[in-house]
Write an enzyme that holds these catalytic residues in place. Structure first.
Site, PDB file in Angstrom:
ATOM      1  N   LEU A  91      64.423  65.878  50.311  1.00  0.00           N
ATOM      2  CA  LEU A  91      64.926  64.509  50.325  1.00  0.00           C
ATOM      3  C   LEU A  91      64.754  63.844  48.972  1.00  0.00           C
ATOM      4  O   LEU A  91      65.436  62.865  48.659  1.00  0.00           O
ATOM      5  CB  LEU A  91      64.179  63.691  51.384  1.00  0.00           C
ATOM      6  CG  LEU A  91      64.286  64.205  52.833  1.00  0.00           C
ATOM      7  CD1 LEU A  91      63.365  63.420  53.747  1.00  0.00           C
ATOM      8  CD2 LEU A  91      65.730  64.109  53.312  1.00  0.00           C
ATOM      9  N   GLY A  92      63.838  64.360  48.173  1.00  0.00           N
ATOM     10  CA  GLY A  92      63.587  63.780  46.853  1.00  0.00           C
ATOM     11  C   GLY A  92      62.439  64.481  46.180  1.00  0.00           C
ATOM     12  O   GLY A  92      61.683  65.236  46.800  1.00  0.00           O
ATOM     13  N   GLY A  94      59.601  63.898  42.633  1.00  0.00           N
ATOM     14  CA  GLY A  94      59.144  63.081  41.508  1.00  0.00           C
ATOM     15  C   GLY A  94      57.898  63.662  40.894  1.00  0.00           C
ATOM     16  O   GLY A  94      57.511  64.806  41.186  1.00  0.00           O
ATOM     17  N   GLY A  95      57.253  62.875  40.040  1.00  0.00           N
ATOM     18  CA  GLY A  95      56.101  63.362  39.321  1.00  0.00           C
ATOM     19  C   GLY A  95      54.904  63.654  40.208  1.00  0.00           C
ATOM     20  O   GLY A  95      54.032  64.442  39.847  1.00  0.00           O
ATOM     21  N   PHE A  96      54.836  63.020  41.400  1.00  0.00           N
ATOM     22  CA  PHE A  96      53.692  63.201  42.277  1.00  0.00           C
ATOM     23  C   PHE A  96      53.937  64.263  43.340  1.00  0.00           C
ATOM     24  O   PHE A  96      53.013  64.629  44.053  1.00  0.00           O
ATOM     25  CB  PHE A  96      53.341  61.880  42.965  1.00  0.00           C
ATOM     26  CG  PHE A  96      52.468  60.981  42.140  1.00  0.00           C
ATOM     27  CD1 PHE A  96      51.318  60.440  42.674  1.00  0.00           C
ATOM     28  CD2 PHE A  96      52.797  60.675  40.835  1.00  0.00           C
ATOM     29  CE1 PHE A  96      50.507  59.612  41.920  1.00  0.00           C
ATOM     30  CE2 PHE A  96      52.006  59.845  40.074  1.00  0.00           C
ATOM     31  CZ  PHE A  96      50.850  59.303  40.617  1.00  0.00           C
ATOM     32  N   GLY A  97      55.172  64.743  43.485  1.00  0.00           N
ATOM     33  CA  GLY A  97      55.446  65.743  44.494  1.00  0.00           C
ATOM     34  C   GLY A  97      56.870  65.693  44.991  1.00  0.00           C
ATOM     35  O   GLY A  97      57.715  64.968  44.461  1.00  0.00           O
ATOM     36  N   SER A  98      57.139  66.498  46.018  1.00  0.00           N
ATOM     37  CA  SER A  98      58.472  66.547  46.608  1.00  0.00           C
ATOM     38  C   SER A  98      58.389  66.146  48.078  1.00  0.00           C
ATOM     39  O   SER A  98      57.338  66.253  48.707  1.00  0.00           O
ATOM     40  CB  SER A  98      59.054  67.955  46.496  1.00  0.00           C
ATOM     41  OG  SER A  98      58.269  68.877  47.233  1.00  0.00           O
ATOM     42  N   ASP A 209      50.848  48.977  44.912  1.00  0.00           N
ATOM     43  CA  ASP A 209      51.991  49.683  44.315  1.00  0.00           C
ATOM     44  C   ASP A 209      53.285  49.327  45.035  1.00  0.00           C
ATOM     45  O   ASP A 209      54.075  50.198  45.409  1.00  0.00           O
ATOM     46  CB  ASP A 209      51.753  51.198  44.342  1.00  0.00           C
ATOM     47  CG  ASP A 209      52.636  51.946  43.346  1.00  0.00           C
ATOM     48  OD1 ASP A 209      53.134  51.298  42.392  1.00  0.00           O
ATOM     49  OD2 ASP A 209      52.819  53.167  43.497  1.00  0.00           O
TER      50      ASP A 209
END
Length: 393
Positions: A91-92, A94-98, A209
């Protein structure tokens, strides 16, 4: 049993030590050679016991999770591989995970977030599992379960069919643009979720955040706050807390520079999101001309010129038709964005204003505008401080 990465590191260490011993043997006499071999042997033995003790410590930490109160369902890594068909439907990322879509045996759809580079169980992971696993509100994303196995860290959430808010409000496609009533409901949903965190939990939860990427939308565009990895829990009678800087540049309140914060940092971030939803653009947008790059500065200038209507999202005809009402909501955003956090409203007060149970007259005079347009975007982008800055999700 060692993880593959540990075996590879251990083997590489032994190889380097052996090469060093051979080179040394050709230089020094036999006595020094034997002495060096003995020392290298001690180093190898020490490394062996260090790696083994670290793995045992990791297993103890993982077992400790099972004994913590309020924890949601714990899945094995193999179970989550099966649920997501080996994480094939992403689904997406990024820098922190998938994040991958999956289906539980019950037929329920879930989103599985696979965290990268986490290593042993850490405070951020435990905070997210404990926090969202113990709270329940319609406008907060439900945590179905988690996985903490070896070096795999995964979080299993309810599936949100329409993804994150940023995909909709920054989209310039007229066909995908959200109309005014949907945007208004999304803003109210976020406010209700934050009110619950700040006022209705046993302990006050500061999210820290709040940004469009962490607001998820279900199939009916109900908005839910997600991602509690940076959240902070404080006692209800505690007025403020000292903590390391954390959050996302562009959404961080000015008081972060002092590292003494309250729940009003979430109110400030909420104000930024409201402006972004109403204007259809990011707070800090490098694609804009220099004078328009920072939305807060642009907002202050347009107010002085009496041209706030210019800021209403031009990619939506419906937003333009309701531009007068949109500008009124901009004033509530300004109320949340004051530099002095004590002058910002509580989220429950914001909800009451949106629902019409309380009338608030906000006079956006020049002094008021000076209080909401600090150059915080550039400040947080260039200031180096101890931080836990959030990456892309």
């Amino acid at each position: 049993m060692f993880m593959y990465g540990n075996i590879r590191s251990y083997s590489l260490l032994i190889l380097i030590l052996l090469i060093t011993a051979v080179i040394a043997g050709s230089i020094f006499d036999a006595f020094f050679y034997l002495l060096l071999c003995g020392l290298l042997g001690l180093v190898v033995l020490g490394a062996f016991f260090f790696l083994r003790s670290r793995n045992r410590f990791q297993e103890v930490e993982e077992d400790h999770l099972d004994n913590m109160l309020g924890m949601p369902t714990r899945f094995s890594y193999e179970e989550l591989k099966n649920i997501t068909k080996n994480f094939s439907n992403k689904l997406g990322e990024g820098g922190f995970g998938s994040v991958s879509q999956g289906t539980l045996p019950s037929g329920s759809q879930v989103a599985v977030k696979h965290l990268f580079g986490i290593g042993p169980v850490n405070k951020s992971f435990v905070a997210e599992v404990q926090t969202i696993g113990s709270i329940h509100h319609f406008n907060l994303v439900s945590l179905v379960g988690f996985c903490a196995e070896k070096f795999n860290r995964l979080l299993v959430y309810e599936y949100m069919a329409n993804g994150s808010l940023d995909r909709w409000i920054f989209n310039k496609n007229q066909d995908l643009s959200l109309d005014w009533q949907v945007r208004k409901k999304i803003i109210l949903d976020i406010a209700k979720g934050l009110t619950y965190l700040h006022e209705d939990c046993n302990r006050k939860i500061i999210h820290l955040d709040i940004k469009p990427q962490n607001i998820l939308l279900d199939e009916n565009f109900n908005a839910k706050v997600s991602d509690f990895g940076l959240s902070k829990l404080i006692e209800k009678d505690q007025s403020q807390v000292v903590t390391s800087m954390r959050g996302t540049p562009g959404y961080m309140a000015p008081e972060w520079l002092s590292l003494v914060i309250t729940e009003k940092v979430d109110v400030y971030s909420f104000g930024i999101i409201v402006l972004e939803v109403l204007c259809g653009r990011r707070n800090i947008d490098g694609s804009q001309q220099e004078e328009d790059r920072h939305l807060l500065k642009l907002f202050g200038r347009k107010q002085e010129e009496g041209q706030l209507l210019d800021l209403v999202d031009k990619c939506s005809d419906d937003m333009q038709l309701n531009a007068v009402e949109v500008v009124e909501m901009m004033k509530v955003a300004a109320w949340c964005l004051q530099t002095d956090y004590a002058r910002r409203p509580s989220m429950s007060a914001v909800v009451k204003v949106f629902e019409g149970s309380v009338d608030v007259v906000i006079d956006m005079d020049e002094d008021f505008l000076n209080e909401i347009t600090p150059e915080v975007g550039e400040c947080f982008a260039t200031t180096v401080l101890p931080s836990m800055l959030s990456g892309p999700r």
